[in-house]
Design a protein around this motif. Structure first.
Motif, PDB file in Angstrom:
ATOM      1  N   ARG A  43      33.657 -56.486 108.627  1.00 11.68           N
ATOM      2  CA  ARG A  43      32.578 -55.524 108.386  1.00 11.68           C
ATOM      3  C   ARG A  43      31.780 -55.250 109.658  1.00 11.68           C
ATOM      4  O   ARG A  43      31.420 -54.106 109.949  1.00 11.68           O
ATOM      5  CB  ARG A  43      31.658 -56.048 107.282  1.00 11.68           C
ATOM      6  N   TYR A  60      31.404 -51.528 111.413  1.00 14.78           N
ATOM      7  CA  TYR A  60      30.141 -50.824 111.639  1.00 14.78           C
ATOM      8  C   TYR A  60      29.924 -50.512 113.114  1.00 14.78           C
ATOM      9  O   TYR A  60      29.481 -49.414 113.472  1.00 14.78           O
ATOM     10  CB  TYR A  60      28.968 -51.635 111.080  1.00 14.78           C
ATOM     11  N   LYS A  82      32.040 -47.582 114.040  1.00 21.50           N
ATOM     12  CA  LYS A  82      31.472 -46.317 113.555  1.00 21.50           C
ATOM     13  C   LYS A  82      30.345 -45.836 114.459  1.00 21.50           C
ATOM     14  O   LYS A  82      30.241 -44.649 114.777  1.00 21.50           O
ATOM     15  CB  LYS A  82      30.954 -46.483 112.120  1.00 21.50           C
ATOM     16  N   SER A 101      18.341 -45.967 109.416  1.00 20.50           N
ATOM     17  CA  SER A 101      19.469 -45.669 108.531  1.00 20.50           C
ATOM     18  C   SER A 101      19.082 -44.626 107.490  1.00 20.50           C
ATOM     19  O   SER A 101      18.423 -44.948 106.497  1.00 20.50           O
ATOM     20  CB  SER A 101      19.948 -46.936 107.816  1.00 20.50           C
ATOM     21  N   LYS A 112      23.571 -47.048 110.601  1.00 22.30           N
ATOM     22  CA  LYS A 112      24.587 -47.121 109.531  1.00 22.30           C
ATOM     23  C   LYS A 112      24.329 -48.198 108.482  1.00 22.30           C
ATOM     24  O   LYS A 112      25.212 -48.478 107.658  1.00 22.30           O
ATOM     25  CB  LYS A 112      25.985 -47.353 110.118  1.00 22.30           C
TER      26      LYS A 112
END
Length: 256
Positions: A17, A21, A24, A147, A180
């Motif tokens: 994970r 992230y 991204k 975010s 994000k």
């Protein structure tokens, strides 16, 4: 005999994970990080400080990672009042107090044409929204790290919200970098537990702010300006390289 696949552990899941992230952000936020570095370069080229605030206990960590950091920029005016040192609940309550942000901006002398890095992944609390609104009123440029997906998912009547109900991402900062963060922050699901573990924000925000620093230093070099970079105080060369910066900024940076 069929090969039995090993079940992914929590270690595997969190690693997957985190890398997802960061990837991204690297791909989708590169242009915004570039814009942020442009603003930071401009301030340092003018021999000005860059203010940084994280209105919240863990948002503050992003500011700490910018300030007095090995390999980091010297002229970071860190606003660090939202500490958990005197209590986690105290910190939570402070970030919800209307008026506190304006007082802090006055104390740290944030003014017109200054630059402030505003870090808050949730992007809804009173101190965060007030900081953004007050900076706009003063003519202070803002780099926001937040975010949008989280902020827009929080109910309008949530007690953590600024009285206006506004989101940081919707206040048109000069640059907005999307960290994000998903709703709730944690990203790892484990069998036998009905809530997620493994918060993501500290990792991704550290990646964002240090990428901004790296690109700013690179831009300063390209302009022929010596970047004011701290070296680790635990290295043999630290005294010679750092001392002149400590003397220059001792009465400029309140937290130095």
């Amino acid at each position: 005999m069929a090969k039995v696949e090993k079940k992914a552990s929590a270690v595997d899941k969190y690693y997957s994970r985190v890398t997802e992230y960061i990837s991204k952000i690297y791909t989708e936020e590169r242009q915004n990080i570039e814009k942020a570095a442009d603003l930071m370069t401009e301030q340092i080229a003018q021999n000005k400080v860059i203010h940084a605030i994280g209105p919240g206990a863990h948002s503050r960590i992003g500011v700490e990672d910018l300030f007095f950091r090995a390999g980091g920029l010297v002229p970071i005016n860190a606003i660090l009042e939202f500490s958990m040192d005197q209590g986690a609940l105290r910190s939570m309550l402070l970030e919800r107090v209307p008026g506190i942000a304006t007082a802090l901006l006055d104390y740290y002398k944030v003014k017109k044409d200054d630059l402030l890095i505003l870090i808050n992944a949730y992007g809804i609390n009173a101190a965060t929204i007030e900081t953004a609104l007050e900076c706009k009123k003063r003519g202070t440029k803002i780099i926001a790290v937040t975010s949008p997906v989280n902020a827009r998912a929080i109910p309008e009547n949530h007690p953590a919200r600024h009285p206006s109900g506004k989101n940081l991402c919707d206040l048109e900062p000069d640059v907005m970098i999307d960290c994000k963060m998903p709703v709730g922050d944690a990203v790892v699901e484990l069998e036998g537990l009905d809530v997620k573990v493994g918060p993501i924000t500290t990792v991704v925000i550290s990646y964002i702010v240090n990428t901004m620093v790296c690109r700013t230093v690179e831009k300063l070099i390209e302009k022929g300006i010596e970047p004011p970079v701290i070296v680790s105080v635990n290295t043999p060369d630290a005294g010679r390289r750092n001392q002149r910066y400590f003397e220059e900024y001792y009465n400029v940076l309140k937290r130095l």
